[in-house]
Design an enzyme around this catalytic site. Sequence first.
Site, mmCIF file in Angstrom:
data_model
loop_
_atom_site.group_PDB
_atom_site.id
_atom_site.type_symbol
_atom_site.label_atom_id
_atom_site.label_comp_id
_atom_site.label_asym_id
_atom_site.label_seq_id
_atom_site.Cartn_x
_atom_site.Cartn_y
_atom_site.Cartn_z
ATOM 1 N N HIS A 31 -29.729 5.324 -0.384
ATOM 2 C CA HIS A 31 -31.039 4.859 -0.831
ATOM 3 C C HIS A 31 -31.113 3.938 0.385
ATOM 4 C CE1 HIS A 31 -32.639 6.531 -4.604
ATOM 5 N NE2 HIS A 31 -32.005 7.066 -4.646
ATOM 6 N N ARG A 67 0.899 -1.687 0.307
ATOM 7 C CA ARG A 67 0.428 0.342 0.044
ATOM 8 C C ARG A 67 0.878 0.848 0.218
ATOM 9 N NH1 ARG A 67 -0.129 -3.341 4.628
ATOM 10 N NH2 ARG A 67 0.118 -1.986 6.757
ATOM 11 N N LYS A 102 -2.726 -16.090 3.885
ATOM 12 C CA LYS A 102 -2.107 -16.767 3.514
ATOM 13 C C LYS A 102 -1.292 -17.929 3.358
ATOM 14 C CE LYS A 102 -1.138 -12.624 0.924
ATOM 15 N NZ LYS A 102 -0.388 -10.791 0.806
#
Lengths: 338, 338
Positions: free
Chosen positions: B238, B146, B327
């Site tokens: 909504h 990241r 993992k």
Amino acid sequence: MNLIDYPRWPSLARESILNVPADIRNVKVNIDGRVIDYSGEVDSVVITGMGGSGVVGDIVSDLCWFWDCKVPIIVSKNMRLPRRLSKPLVIAISYSGNTAETIMSANEALSRGYPIIGVTTGGKLSTILSNKGVPVVLVPKASAPRYGLPSLLYPTLIILERFGIASVANELESGISGMERALKAIDEAERLAGELLNAIPIIWVGESRRGVGIRFKNDLNENAKYFAIVSIIPEGAHNDIAAVTTKQVGLRHIAIMGPNDYEGRYLETLLDVVSSFGAKPLVVKLEGSTPLESEMYGVTFLGITTLVLAHLLNVEPISTLPIDRLKEELDKRKLFPV
Amino acid sequence: MNLIDYPRWPSLARESILNVPADIRNVKVNIDGRVIDYSGEVDSVVITGMGGSGVVGDIVSDLCWFWDCKVPIIVSKNMRLPRRLSKPLVIAISYSGNTAETIMSANEALSRGYPIIGVTTGGKLSTILSNKGVPVVLVPKASAPRYGLPSLLYPTLIILERFGIASVANELESGISGMERALKAIDEAERLAGELLNAIPIIWVGESRRGVGIRFKNDLNENAKYFAIVSIIPEGAHNDIAAVTTKQVGLRHIAIMGPNDYEGRYLETLLDVVSSFGAKPLVVKLEGSTPLESEMYGVTFLGITTLVLAHLLNVEPISTLPIDRLKEELDKRKLFPV
């Protein structure tokens, strides 16, 4: 427990398909001298709608992981259609027929010359499309859009069948069995709702059952006035799961388990890891012998669970005051040109 | 405050584009006698990747609301590619090069005969693709996927330029200005992080800045070990908003405000309604003179905010133990055939 319209779901599913034109592929619409021909080739289906109407697109998208649908299904929840479509069929779904975003999308489809079909209980969408000769499927009403889901989903499935996108006819009854099976599982729904009291749910769900997860979140939002997180697997395994060591309080993990395939085993592994960090995830197994059956079982069972939760929380499930107030405010500020 | 790799982002952006082949449209790959020709017509771009690599697709998708990209951008976060693609270009992004889902997708692209380009720091993806003569863009490393976002995003933008999908060259520098501007806003990031302490953030963001919202959530997950909700407008208007009357505690509303266009005014109206129910939403304005600049400002500023939050919470931002354990567990159970 008031189950509102859920006991009517099987009949809503059956009634709603009666209004789908049998000869829809023969439709030719002439708009300002331009002919839109429904018999032409279709290379994508765009399902446009919001909230309780928009989730139909998510459910169809789920089913197409299993059904090998002939073209991509594009789910659009917006006032703008996706760009650069080539030969789409647009299905515009608005329960009320007055959803501004969906009317804007439908108008855009018309102006681009795409074949479009409306699915609605009436409203402006019905008027606008009918006035131009565009086919509209009128469907039965319920107490609020989300309680009429089968009225919107089943005609959409029939439309896909008529356009040769997916072969759904054999599965329609199994979907109804899924609803009926869920209606018999009230005790389980009550147990599950009890576990969600005073919590913020984190919903783990595989990509092929994404629609069930999103619908569960929406029902939590609207019926129980609950915020919830949906984490789609495998993507959530690359970010959300990192937060399982969190210092935040009040979270409750719940997993929606589809078939025990590759994705199912991935989700199982993820739950084992979540558990190894001290969380105790709840598991909802989607029961059913066909993709539609287990999808409808999940949607119905989890919807009923949110009604029970509303009951336990002593909140009124049907009304959604903040949505009403927002619509008023958007109208007042003249944000929508429809 | 340790900003980890953020101060390097401008240089990561610049360095990372050097390895994009200038003549990529002239590539012809022969795989088992079948020639994949990169000069052919492309009618969609599939960006496949997970987590920190996958968010590149979301960011490109945001930018294409503004840039009028020539073909649809399909973001795929899965081990399966979308079905029924016609003439796609596949960009397979894996920071480590060892993301099993992305390798599986890349293999599927190869077996379907699609032109594909890898973007990675190395790993198996690089080996598999290079061995077949498929172009791979090798990019510089960072402390974790990241933190290397510009290394993955900028080459992807250049690829879009080379394929004539979008005209990005003029905006690349403004994107770097966005990063630099955010690096000067540390005080603001500190204030914002303080407001998020002991909360579960609900992130409101418009459809055209969806990627900024998702990236913020991912950074909250990984850096601060925080769960968060992302609600995309107009869809969240909504459903999610119905929950603003909730009895749940600890929620904190935060809105990411893009340009003051139609969508921006919608989001503003929504925030007024949220406030009318007693919530006090925080607002982050995306500053910048181009779509890429404000997008990169938002991604950088909010990423730094999550680092500050981690610092305040006394949690270690870089390591993501649950992801590592998952993992290992997936490997142990031999779930991935790569």
